[in-house]
Design a protein around this motif. Structure first.
Motif, PDB file in Angstrom:
ATOM      1  N   ARG A  78       0.860  -1.179   0.000  1.00  0.00           N
ATOM      2  CA  ARG A  78       0.000   0.000   0.000  1.00  0.00           C
ATOM      3  C   ARG A  78       0.906   1.242   0.000  1.00  0.00           C
ATOM      4  O   ARG A  78       1.416   1.641   1.040  1.00  0.00           O
ATOM      5  N   ALA A  79       1.095   1.822  -1.174  1.00  0.00           N
ATOM      6  CA  ALA A  79       1.973   2.980  -1.316  1.00  0.00           C
ATOM      7  C   ALA A  79       1.143   4.260  -1.294  1.00  0.00           C
ATOM      8  O   ALA A  79       0.065   4.324  -1.887  1.00  0.00           O
ATOM      9  N   VAL A  80       1.654   5.291  -0.607  1.00  0.00           N
ATOM     10  CA  VAL A  80       0.917   6.539  -0.422  1.00  0.00           C
ATOM     11  C   VAL A  80       1.625   7.686  -1.129  1.00  0.00           C
ATOM     12  O   VAL A  80       2.848   7.828  -1.030  1.00  0.00           O
ATOM     13  N   VAL A  81       0.844   8.503  -1.828  1.00  0.00           N
ATOM     14  CA  VAL A  81       1.332   9.770  -2.366  1.00  0.00           C
ATOM     15  C   VAL A  81       0.545  10.878  -1.679  1.00  0.00           C
ATOM     16  O   VAL A  81      -0.683  10.943  -1.802  1.00  0.00           O
ATOM     17  N   PHE A  82       1.252  11.725  -0.933  1.00  0.00           N
ATOM     18  CA  PHE A  82       0.610  12.800  -0.183  1.00  0.00           C
ATOM     19  C   PHE A  82       0.549  14.080  -1.007  1.00  0.00           C
ATOM     20  O   PHE A  82       1.194  14.212  -2.049  1.00  0.00           O
ATOM     21  N   GLN A  83      -0.239  15.042  -0.512  1.00  0.00           N
ATOM     22  CA  GLN A  83      -0.307  16.348  -1.168  1.00  0.00           C
ATOM     23  C   GLN A  83       1.065  17.008  -1.176  1.00  0.00           C
ATOM     24  O   GLN A  83       1.469  17.618  -2.151  1.00  0.00           O
ATOM     25  N   GLY A 147       7.010  11.651  -6.957  1.00  0.00           N
ATOM     26  CA  GLY A 147       6.358  10.949  -5.853  1.00  0.00           C
ATOM     27  C   GLY A 147       5.497   9.789  -6.333  1.00  0.00           C
ATOM     28  O   GLY A 147       5.471   8.717  -5.721  1.00  0.00           O
ATOM     29  N   ILE A 148       4.805   9.988  -7.449  1.00  0.00           N
ATOM     30  CA  ILE A 148       3.994   8.914  -8.025  1.00  0.00           C
ATOM     31  C   ILE A 148       4.891   7.793  -8.536  1.00  0.00           C
ATOM     32  O   ILE A 148       4.609   6.607  -8.342  1.00  0.00           O
ATOM     33  N   ALA A 149       6.013   8.169  -9.189  1.00  0.00           N
ATOM     34  CA  ALA A 149       6.960   7.154  -9.676  1.00  0.00           C
ATOM     35  C   ALA A 149       7.515   6.333  -8.526  1.00  0.00           C
ATOM     36  O   ALA A 149       7.642   5.108  -8.627  1.00  0.00           O
ATOM     37  N   ARG A 150       7.847   6.994  -7.434  1.00  0.00           N
ATOM     38  CA  ARG A 150       8.388   6.292  -6.261  1.00  0.00           C
ATOM     39  C   ARG A 150       7.357   5.301  -5.711  1.00  0.00           C
ATOM     40  O   ARG A 150       7.703   4.173  -5.346  1.00  0.00           O
ATOM     41  N   ALA A 151       6.094   5.724  -5.663  1.00  0.00           N
ATOM     42  CA  ALA A 151       5.043   4.837  -5.159  1.00  0.00           C
ATOM     43  C   ALA A 151       4.835   3.652  -6.100  1.00  0.00           C
ATOM     44  O   ALA A 151       4.743   2.504  -5.664  1.00  0.00           O
ATOM     45  N   LEU A 152       4.784   3.921  -7.402  1.00  0.00           N
ATOM     46  CA  LEU A 152       4.574   2.844  -8.377  1.00  0.00           C
ATOM     47  C   LEU A 152       5.736   1.865  -8.396  1.00  0.00           C
ATOM     48  O   LEU A 152       5.547   0.664  -8.636  1.00  0.00           O
ATOM     49  N   ALA A 153       6.957   2.382  -8.136  1.00  0.00           N
ATOM     50  CA  ALA A 153       8.148   1.530  -8.167  1.00  0.00           C
ATOM     51  C   ALA A 153       8.110   0.440  -7.105  1.00  0.00           C
ATOM     52  O   ALA A 153       8.825  -0.567  -7.210  1.00  0.00           O
ATOM     53  N   PRO A 156       2.887  -1.560  -5.603  1.00  0.00           N
ATOM     54  CA  PRO A 156       1.872  -1.757  -4.563  1.00  0.00           C
ATOM     55  C   PRO A 156       0.625  -2.438  -5.101  1.00  0.00           C
ATOM     56  O   PRO A 156       0.272  -2.296  -6.283  1.00  0.00           O
ATOM     57  N   LYS A 157      -0.047  -3.165  -4.241  1.00  0.00           N
ATOM     58  CA  LYS A 157      -1.335  -3.735  -4.604  1.00  0.00           C
ATOM     59  C   LYS A 157      -2.401  -2.650  -4.661  1.00  0.00           C
ATOM     60  O   LYS A 157      -3.352  -2.737  -5.447  1.00  0.00           O
ATOM     61  N   VAL A 158      -2.231  -1.624  -3.801  1.00  0.00           N
ATOM     62  CA  VAL A 158      -3.154  -0.492  -3.775  1.00  0.00           C
ATOM     63  C   VAL A 158      -2.335   0.797  -3.743  1.00  0.00           C
ATOM     64  O   VAL A 158      -1.428   0.937  -2.917  1.00  0.00           O
ATOM     65  N   LEU A 159      -2.647   1.714  -4.649  1.00  0.00           N
ATOM     66  CA  LEU A 159      -2.027   3.036  -4.666  1.00  0.00           C
ATOM     67  C   LEU A 159      -2.966   4.002  -3.958  1.00  0.00           C
ATOM     68  O   LEU A 159      -4.131   4.162  -4.356  1.00  0.00           O
ATOM     69  N   LEU A 160      -2.478   4.658  -2.911  1.00  0.00           N
ATOM     70  CA  LEU A 160      -3.274   5.572  -2.101  1.00  0.00           C
ATOM     71  C   LEU A 160      -2.821   7.004  -2.389  1.00  0.00           C
ATOM     72  O   LEU A 160      -1.645   7.341  -2.207  1.00  0.00           O
TER      73      LEU A 160
END
Length: 263
Positions: A78-83, A147-153, A156-160
């Motif tokens: 579960r990867a998170v991208v914050f504001q 930040g999105i690239a880092r999360a996708l890398a 994750p099963k779920v992108l938050l």
């Protein structure tokens, strides 16, 4: 069977003898590959709910189940991208993404494979040209793309996504919305996003979850957005179903559960 299940979640925050019930009996099922948006007024517990799914905050009752496994601590599934992009300012764009790749795949991928995977995810968000720059040298929209690239890398099963476009200007916001839609179409990942923006919710979502006002906020209504993909914002601006979805969300937010300014 649901891929992600938020099962009767309550959240109570305590401060001394005072207890505030922020969320009450939040119950939601999300199918794999769906883009779900949570919308509601400020203070309705949207970010708290997202943080519970991420494992950053513990539920007071109920729980979160992902692929038939209860999750209550943070994890790369579960990867998170914050504001706020949350990039490390002393690292380059490449190294900010590579840090996550090394953390998750140090035992699964060779050094060369981790390099290729880092570059692959920078390529997905069109940031390979800035890989050697530091966050202070790139724009706000570019930081969010990293930040999105880092999360996708992290695969994750779920992108938050916690209002990932909230601090951006309108044109940059629209560009990143289009990019997120393209990524979702390409990768087929499961996404849960928080927003205050009604048009953004209708444009991006397969399903919109509308929260009642807090305290004791819960899910007041859900709306399936049956618009075909890929979606074009200009074409949709006059589409009857788009306009009806927009009307339904506005009606919920501003008629049934209008925002009441705290005294």
């Amino acid at each position: 069977m649901s891929y992600l299940r938020i099962d009767h979640v309550d959240k109570v925050f305590t401060s001394g003898a005072r207890a505030t019930r922020v969320l009450e009996a939040v119950d939601l099922s999300v199918e794999k590959g769906r883009f779900v948006t949570i919308i509601g007024h400020s203070g309705c517990g949207k970010s708290t709910l997202l943080n519970i799914v991420a494992g950053l905050v513990s539920a007071s009752a109920g729980g979160v189940v992902l692929e038939n496994r209860q999750v209550d601590t943070p994890g790369p599934d579960r990867a998170v991208v914050f504001q706020n992009h949350s990039l490390l300012p002393w690292l380059t764009v490449y190294d900010n993404v590579r840090l996550a790749v090394d953390k998750v795949f140090s035992r699964k991928k060779s050094r060369a494979e981790r390099h290729d995977w880092t570059m692959r995810n920078l390529e997905l968000v069109q940031m390979t040209h800035a890989k050697d720059k530091r966050p202070s040298e790139i724009s706000g929209g570019m930081k969010q793309r990293v930040g999105i690239a880092r999360a996708l890398a992290m695969e994750p099963k779920v992108l938050l996504l916690d209002e990932p476009f909230g601090a951006l200007d309108a044109l940059t916001r629209a560009h990143l919305q289009d990019q997120v839609m393209a990524l979702h179409r390409t990768l087929g990942n499961t996404v849960m996003m928080i927003t205050h923006d009604v048009d953004e919710a209708v444009l991006l979502s397969d399903r919109i979850v509308m929260m009642t006002n807090g305290p004791c906020a819960t899910i007041g209504e859900t709306l399936d957005v049956a618009l075909p993909r890929p979606r074009d914002r200009v074409t949709l601006s006059t589409d009857p179903h788009y306009l009806e979805c927009r009307r339904r969300v506005l009606q919920f937010l501003y008629e049934r559960h209008h925002y009441v300014e705290a005294a």
